[in-house]
Design a protein around this motif. Structure first.
Motif, mmCIF file in Angstrom:
data_model
loop_
_atom_site.group_PDB
_atom_site.id
_atom_site.type_symbol
_atom_site.label_atom_id
_atom_site.label_comp_id
_atom_site.label_asym_id
_atom_site.label_seq_id
_atom_site.Cartn_x
_atom_site.Cartn_y
_atom_site.Cartn_z
ATOM 1 N N UNK A 97 -27.504 61.537 -65.446
ATOM 2 C CA UNK A 97 -28.664 62.379 -65.746
ATOM 3 C C UNK A 97 -29.037 63.245 -64.546
ATOM 4 N N UNK A 98 -28.915 62.691 -63.342
ATOM 5 C CA UNK A 98 -29.168 63.496 -62.146
ATOM 6 C C UNK A 98 -28.159 64.637 -62.052
ATOM 7 N N UNK A 99 -26.893 64.322 -62.323
ATOM 8 C CA UNK A 99 -25.867 65.353 -62.271
ATOM 9 C C UNK A 99 -26.093 66.466 -63.272
ATOM 10 N N UNK A 100 -26.495 66.112 -64.494
ATOM 11 C CA UNK A 100 -26.736 67.131 -65.519
ATOM 12 C C UNK A 100 -27.943 67.999 -65.171
ATOM 13 N N UNK A 101 -29.016 67.371 -64.697
ATOM 14 C CA UNK A 101 -30.201 68.149 -64.315
ATOM 15 C C UNK A 101 -29.880 69.096 -63.166
ATOM 16 N N UNK A 102 -29.117 68.601 -62.194
ATOM 17 C CA UNK A 102 -28.729 69.443 -61.061
ATOM 18 C C UNK A 102 -27.842 70.592 -61.508
ATOM 19 N N UNK A 103 -26.878 70.300 -62.379
ATOM 20 C CA UNK A 103 -25.962 71.328 -62.867
ATOM 21 C C UNK A 103 -26.708 72.420 -63.620
ATOM 22 N N UNK A 104 -27.592 72.041 -64.534
ATOM 23 C CA UNK A 104 -28.318 73.025 -65.338
ATOM 24 C C UNK A 104 -29.249 73.866 -64.463
ATOM 25 N N UNK A 105 -29.937 73.218 -63.533
ATOM 26 C CA UNK A 105 -30.890 73.948 -62.699
ATOM 27 C C UNK A 105 -30.178 74.924 -61.765
ATOM 28 N N UNK A 106 -29.116 74.464 -61.130
ATOM 29 C CA UNK A 106 -28.384 75.360 -60.232
ATOM 30 C C UNK A 106 -27.712 76.492 -61.002
ATOM 31 N N UNK A 107 -27.284 76.224 -62.227
ATOM 32 C CA UNK A 107 -26.703 77.279 -63.052
ATOM 33 C C UNK A 107 -27.751 78.315 -63.424
ATOM 34 N N UNK A 108 -28.981 77.874 -63.639
ATOM 35 C CA UNK A 108 -30.081 78.799 -63.917
ATOM 36 C C UNK A 108 -30.260 79.784 -62.763
ATOM 37 N N UNK A 109 -30.272 79.276 -61.541
ATOM 38 C CA UNK A 109 -30.412 80.165 -60.389
ATOM 39 C C UNK A 109 -29.151 81.000 -60.178
ATOM 40 N N UNK A 110 -27.993 80.449 -60.525
ATOM 41 C CA UNK A 110 -26.766 81.228 -60.424
ATOM 42 C C UNK A 110 -26.798 82.423 -61.376
ATOM 43 N N UNK A 111 -27.396 82.243 -62.536
ATOM 44 C CA UNK A 111 -27.517 83.356 -63.486
ATOM 45 C C UNK A 111 -28.366 84.475 -62.890
ATOM 46 N N UNK A 112 -29.402 84.110 -62.143
ATOM 47 C CA UNK A 112 -30.204 85.132 -61.462
ATOM 48 C C UNK A 112 -29.349 85.907 -60.458
ATOM 49 N N UNK A 113 -28.567 85.170 -59.696
ATOM 50 C CA UNK A 113 -27.701 85.835 -58.724
ATOM 51 C C UNK A 113 -26.697 86.734 -59.426
ATOM 52 N N UNK A 114 -26.185 86.295 -60.549
ATOM 53 C CA UNK A 114 -25.240 87.081 -61.345
ATOM 54 C C UNK A 114 -25.864 88.404 -61.783
ATOM 55 N N UNK A 115 -27.146 88.378 -62.188
ATOM 56 C CA UNK A 115 -27.831 89.597 -62.605
ATOM 57 C C UNK A 115 -28.114 90.489 -61.390
ATOM 58 N N UNK A 116 -28.641 89.881 -60.330
ATOM 59 C CA UNK A 116 -28.989 90.655 -59.145
ATOM 60 C C UNK A 116 -27.780 91.367 -58.541
ATOM 61 N N UNK A 117 -26.659 90.669 -58.483
ATOM 62 C CA UNK A 117 -25.461 91.210 -57.841
ATOM 63 C C UNK A 117 -24.678 92.150 -58.744
#
Length: 317
Positions: A97-117
């Motif tokens: 559960x920790x791994x899934x929460x970490x994966x989803x949250x970091x992917x959320x911020x990665x999507x922001x970087x994807x848009x910004x870049x």
């Protein structure tokens, strides 16, 4: 049965009990953030609302698991010292559960970087690989502990340290890139006080939320290096996935605080400000040059005009 005098529960079950208390506190904060999100942003996309609900379910499931583990050892088997040497199989699921929460949250911020870049693969792929490496290490640890004792040739210490280091490196990469692109987006309007204040607020939120996760991961690493035979590092780790989820909700809910400023923001910045979701709440301002100049001047009764000190947007000059 009474617990032998030589068996000290403080660095093991005691540390985990304190970790559960902090996990409950953070879960309460997370619930408040989730409630505020659904109340303030009913028009968000359906996938975003489902994403928030999924984070909440994972967080609740993890809390139930770790709380039951402490309840099993300290309540159901009170005084039975033999139970202290047996770990519940379900407690190992908390890593998943920790791994899934970490994966989803970091992917959320990665999507922001994807848009910004502007979909720059050279920027996003290294971050993605770091995220996947962290998740893979957590899954590997979950698979090993689920089998009971790890193989004799498996470096347990190296595996645990690798998880913490990979998580911290990923957090620093995400925070640095988000701050860089937010600052870069505001270069054309940095001379204006309103946009400068807004950009500084966004950067502070980004640094504060990602710093919380990074500090907790580094705390886990420091606790393990200082006392590897205790459960102190596990107590820290109980809240690691939860801090990632809180970081996501704080960033989503921060849009409400920006509404007043964005309501009167310069048109040139509104056109380019994305903030990975913040642009959704920006009013659709259609200001041409004449309307902007007229709104930036006040006419006195004598018929003279006074031009404010603040310069018009550079892009509209």
């Amino acid at each position: 049965m009474s617990t032998p005098a030589h068996y000290d529960l403080r660095p093991t079950e005691g540390a985990m009990f304190v970790g559960v208390l902090f996990a409950v506190l953070l879960h309460g904060i997370f619930c408040v953030q989730v409630y505020g999100y659904y109340m303030n942003f009913p028009d968000d996309p359906r996938w975003t609302r489902f994403f928030v609900a999924l984070l909440w379910i994972l967080d609740l499931a993890h809390l139930v698991i770790v709380a039951y583990s402490i309840y099993y050892h300290l309540i159901l088997n009170w005084g039975d010292t033999s139970a202290l040497y047996h770990e519940l199989p379900i407690i190992n699921c908390q890593l998943l559960f920790i791994g899934l929460s970490t994966l989803l949250s970091q992917t959320f911020f990665l999507f922001r970087i994807w848009i910004f870049s502007k979909r720059n693969l050279c920027i996003t792929i290294p971050v993605l690989l770091s995220i996947l490496a962290t998740f893979t290490l957590i899954l590997l640890g979950f698979g090993i502990v689920s089998q009971g004792r790890p193989p004799s040739n498996f470096p347990v210490a190296a595996g645990i340290i690798s998880i913490f280091i990979a998580g911290a490196v990923t957090d620093f990469m995400i925070a640095g890139l988000l701050c860089y692109y937010v600052r870069k987006k505001s270069e054309g309007t940095r001379r204006m006080r309103l946009t400068r204040t807004l950009v500084n607020q966004v950067i502070r939120y980004t640094v504060a939320t990602t710093a919380l996760t990074s500090l907790l991961v580094l705390g886990c690493l420091a606790a393990y290096l200082a006392a590897p035979q205790t459960s102190i590092f596990a107590a820290f780790h109980f809240s690691s996935g939860r801090t990632y989820s809180i970081a996501v909700l704080v960033n989503l809910n921060a849009r409400r605080k920006f509404r007043e400023a964005i309501g009167s923001i310069e048109a040139s910045f509104v056109k380019s400000a994305e903030f990975a979701g913040i642009s959704r709440i920006v009013p659709e301002l259609r200001l041409d040059r004449d309307a902007l100049e007229q709104s930036s001047r006040t006419t006195t009764q004598a018929g003279t005009t006074t031009v404010p000190n603040e310069c018009p947007p550079i892009g509209l000059q």
